[in-house]
Design a protein around this motif. Structure first.
Motif, mmCIF file in Angstrom:
data_model
loop_
_atom_site.group_PDB
_atom_site.id
_atom_site.type_symbol
_atom_site.label_atom_id
_atom_site.label_comp_id
_atom_site.label_asym_id
_atom_site.label_seq_id
_atom_site.Cartn_x
_atom_site.Cartn_y
_atom_site.Cartn_z
ATOM 1 N N LEU A 157 0.810 -1.219 0.000
ATOM 2 C CA LEU A 157 0.000 0.000 0.000
ATOM 3 C C LEU A 157 0.840 1.265 0.000
ATOM 4 O O LEU A 157 0.352 2.338 -0.333
ATOM 5 C CB LEU A 157 -0.933 0.016 1.220
ATOM 6 N N ILE A 158 2.107 1.151 0.396
ATOM 7 C CA ILE A 158 3.011 2.302 0.473
ATOM 8 C C ILE A 158 4.295 1.968 -0.268
ATOM 9 O O ILE A 158 4.842 0.864 -0.121
ATOM 10 C CB ILE A 158 3.323 2.654 1.943
ATOM 11 N N CYS A 159 4.802 2.894 -1.054
ATOM 12 C CA CYS A 159 6.042 2.688 -1.792
ATOM 13 C C CYS A 159 7.213 2.563 -0.809
ATOM 14 O O CYS A 159 7.433 3.475 -0.005
ATOM 15 C CB CYS A 159 6.292 3.845 -2.759
ATOM 16 N N PRO A 160 7.983 1.483 -0.868
ATOM 17 C CA PRO A 160 9.117 1.341 0.039
ATOM 18 C C PRO A 160 10.288 2.261 -0.312
ATOM 19 O O PRO A 160 11.202 2.431 0.492
ATOM 20 C CB PRO A 160 9.510 -0.124 -0.099
ATOM 21 N N GLN A 161 10.254 2.894 -1.482
ATOM 22 C CA GLN A 161 11.326 3.801 -1.894
ATOM 23 C C GLN A 161 11.098 5.231 -1.420
ATOM 24 O O GLN A 161 12.000 5.870 -0.905
ATOM 25 C CB GLN A 161 11.482 3.797 -3.423
ATOM 26 N N CYS A 162 9.875 5.742 -1.621
ATOM 27 C CA CYS A 162 9.623 7.166 -1.318
ATOM 28 C C CYS A 162 8.476 7.382 -0.331
ATOM 29 O O CYS A 162 8.148 8.516 -0.021
ATOM 30 C CB CYS A 162 9.358 7.935 -2.613
ATOM 31 N N TRP A 163 7.851 6.306 0.117
ATOM 32 C CA TRP A 163 6.757 6.336 1.084
ATOM 33 C C TRP A 163 5.457 6.936 0.548
ATOM 34 O O TRP A 163 4.547 7.242 1.300
ATOM 35 C CB TRP A 163 7.173 7.033 2.383
ATOM 36 N N GLU A 180 1.815 7.010 -0.967
ATOM 37 C CA GLU A 180 0.672 6.110 -0.775
ATOM 38 C C GLU A 180 -0.161 5.953 -2.042
ATOM 39 O O GLU A 180 -1.214 5.314 -2.004
ATOM 40 C CB GLU A 180 -0.184 6.612 0.383
ATOM 41 N N GLU A 181 0.302 6.515 -3.143
ATOM 42 C CA GLU A 181 -0.434 6.387 -4.401
ATOM 43 C C GLU A 181 0.230 5.306 -5.243
ATOM 44 O O GLU A 181 1.222 5.538 -5.921
ATOM 45 C CB GLU A 181 -0.462 7.724 -5.141
ATOM 46 N N ILE A 182 -0.367 4.132 -5.190
ATOM 47 C CA ILE A 182 0.149 2.959 -5.881
ATOM 48 C C ILE A 182 -0.886 2.533 -6.915
ATOM 49 O O ILE A 182 -2.087 2.536 -6.652
ATOM 50 C CB ILE A 182 0.395 1.799 -4.887
ATOM 51 N N GLU A 183 -0.411 2.169 -8.098
ATOM 52 C CA GLU A 183 -1.319 1.670 -9.129
ATOM 53 C C GLU A 183 -0.726 0.421 -9.751
ATOM 54 O O GLU A 183 0.486 0.277 -9.859
ATOM 55 C CB GLU A 183 -1.570 2.730 -10.195
ATOM 56 N N SER A 184 -1.594 -0.492 -10.145
ATOM 57 C CA SER A 184 -1.148 -1.704 -10.826
ATOM 58 C C SER A 184 -1.235 -1.492 -12.322
ATOM 59 O O SER A 184 -2.213 -0.926 -12.823
ATOM 60 C CB SER A 184 -2.014 -2.896 -10.422
ATOM 61 N N LYS A 185 -0.177 -1.924 -13.013
ATOM 62 C CA LYS A 185 -0.114 -1.779 -14.467
ATOM 63 C C LYS A 185 0.294 -3.113 -15.086
ATOM 64 O O LYS A 185 1.092 -3.848 -14.498
ATOM 65 C CB LYS A 185 0.946 -0.750 -14.864
#
Length: 131
Positions: free
Chosen positions: A40-46, A48-53
């Motif tokens: 749910l959270i990007c481990p690189q930049c934190w 919270e906007e994640i999308e599946s492509k």
């Protein structure tokens, strides 16, 4: 019988994308990092906007193993499991069973493409050699 993963907000696209023949990988909308397993959270930049492509569904064998031990009744052996570096998703490796190939023919560096096995609402990724 294969155990099914619990479908969650972050992983449903990965486990159901095969219904459309697509390998779905999570990406950060901010830094564009590929994220696997999905979170749910990007481990690189934190972010919270994640999308599946969808990605190309191809990749290169990073590592593999050939299993000769039946772990459950009626399990067919031998079979190969491969860890594949996924094209179009830097840093992402997907581990899955190799199908449509002699297990002893798998090699590191071999090119693979994804296929899917459907069980209920889940589409398990599988790898098969690119001929």
């Amino acid at each position: 019988m294969r155990p099914l993963p619990e479908l969650t907000a972050e992983n449903t696209a990965f486990w159901t994308g095969g219904a459309n023949g697509k390998l779905m990988i999570a990406f950060c909308k901010d830094c564009a990092s590929a994220i696997h397993p999905p979170q749910l959270i990007c481990p690189q930049c934190w972010c919270e906007e994640i999308e599946s492509k969808p990605v190309s569904g191809t990749g290169t064998v990073y590592s593999y193993t050939v299993n000769h031990q039946p772990w459950a009744p009626d399990m067919k052996v031998p079979f190969a499991l491969a860890v594949v570096d996924v094209d179009g998703a830097p840093g992402v490796r997907v581990s899955a069973e190799v199908v449509n190939a002699d297990p002893d023919s798998i090699t590191i560096g071999q090119q693979m493409r994804v296929s899917f096995m459907n069980v209920d609402d889940v589409w398990f990724p599988q790898w098969e050699p690119v001929l």
